[in-house]
Design an enzyme around this catalytic site. Structure first.
Site, short mmCIF file in Angstrom:
data_model
loop_
_atom_site.label_atom_id
_atom_site.label_comp_id
_atom_site.label_asym_id
_atom_site.label_seq_id
_atom_site.Cartn_x
_atom_site.Cartn_y
_atom_site.Cartn_z
N LYS A 67 -8.92 3.45 -2.99
CA LYS A 67 -9.47 2.98 -1.73
C LYS A 67 -10.77 3.72 -1.45
CE LYS A 67 -7.95 2.05 3.05
NZ LYS A 67 -6.78 2.11 3.96
N GLU B 67 0.83 -1.20 0.00
CA GLU B 67 0.00 0.00 0.00
C GLU B 67 0.87 1.26 0.00
OE1 GLU B 67 -3.95 1.51 2.34
OE2 GLU B 67 -2.27 0.92 3.59
N CYS C 208 -5.24 -2.59 2.87
CA CYS C 208 -5.22 -2.46 4.32
C CYS C 208 -6.58 -2.77 4.96
CB CYS C 208 -4.74 -1.05 4.65
SG CYS C 208 -4.30 -0.72 6.35
#
Length: 328
Positions: A128, A46, A163
């Site tokens: 995200k 990430e 994540c």
């Protein structure tokens, strides 16, 4: 098992903090090493470029605003030279490549992912959908298109989440419904529980949910994370002290569709490239007993509805005004 077998690479490396040009050089060097070892796919963690903003956890807003400006200037444009160089390397090395990066569009930053195929063609770009906790200080929400996070490649279907997106049950289930063979679980560095913060922030939590995704998805899951060394801590340091107590990572690697770890174990701060052998027959073998979007589901009881239409910021209403009713 005797299905299609191939090797993939999962770097456990420290980013070139706030230096995207140096980050591209390091990225390509790692790609070259992985390709020389026969890897067909490589998955970086990430925000690999320009590094995860650990400074957000180090002090008050006034303490981190200087770092924030540096970070903003180090963010990457989707059509910029950094990703173009990586795409060219993917083509030259015949290597499917995933990169997590902070994307800048206008004056907003996003936590983004791209996947290039072995010819350098961009197969996936997504953001995200909801930055986690302090991440929202810097990053905006991704759009609805971010849920379409699985693409067809020459080695099978590949998906990715970032994540704490792995803690969102509906988002995960939608990912499973796209039937990835390989899922990239992109993480920053996580550290052992310090006894004060929520346990869900620690490395054991991250590894546990990543393994759970492998079992629930019935897919190979690559845990791609980053390393934070003493040098990185110094770069991310704010005036009030260190970012974290120690430079640990969440030791990454790979998990099979039944949850077993299939990569070698590494120490907390070891910089290396982990390799995972993928045997596609293992997915079918696991599916005999569990298919959460197939025979082990009840769509007559539970159905997931997903809105994938992007919502524009500005809509021009060009419809003609209503015609007044005739007076009585």
């Amino acid at each position: 098992m005797s299905g299609s077998t191939f090797k993939v690479a999962v770097p456990q490396q420290e980013p070139c903090w706030l230096d995207p040009a140096a980050g591209v050089i390091k990225t390509i060097k790692i790609m070259e090493e992985a390709a020389a070892e026969g890897a067909k796919l490589i998955a970086f963690g990430e925000l690999w470029l320009p590094g995860y903003p650990s400074f957000l956890y180090g002090g008050k807003m006034n303490d981190v605003v200087g770092h924030g400006m540096k970070y903003f200037k180090a963010a990457i444009n989707l059509e910029g030279p950094e990703l173009a160089e990586i795409a060219e390397a993917a083509d030259r090395l015949n290597l499917i490549t995933h990169v997590g990066f902070t994307e800048r569009e206008g004056n907003t930053l996003y936590m983004s992912n791209v996947i290039f195929d072995e010819n350098g063609k961009r197969l996936l770009h997504r953001r995200k959908i909801k930055p986690s906790h302090y991440e929202r200080v810097l990053h905006g929400d991704g759009d609805a298109e971010g849920v379409m996070n699985c693409v067809e490649t020459s080695i099978g279907r590949v998906s990715v989440l970032n994540c704490w997106e792995h803690f969102q049950p509906l988002l995960k289930y939608h990912t499973y419904s796209q039937r990835p063979l390989i899922h990239i679980s992109a993480w920053p560095m996580l550290h052992p529980h310090g006894g004060v913060e929520q346990w869900s922030h620690c490395d054991e939590s991250g590894k546990g949910v990543t393994r759970t995704v492998a079992i629930e998805a019935g897919a190979f899951v690559l845990c791609a994370s980053n390393v934070l060394t003493a040098k990185g801590m110094e770069i991310n340091k704010v005036d009030t002290g260190a970012v974290v107590d120690a430079g640990h990572i969440q030791p990454g690697g790979g998990f099979a569709p039944d949850g077993r770890q299939i990569s070698r174990k590494i120490s907390d701060s070891e910089e290396t490239i982990l390799y995972v052998d993928i045997d596609s027959d293992l997915q079918a073998f696991n599916g005999l007993v569990q298919d959460t979007v197939g025979h082990y589901s009840r769509p007559d009881i539970f159905t997931l509805v997903v809105n994938v239409q992007p919502r524009p910021r500005v809509i021009y209403n060009t419809a003609a005004p209503p015609i007044p009713s005739p007076s009585a």
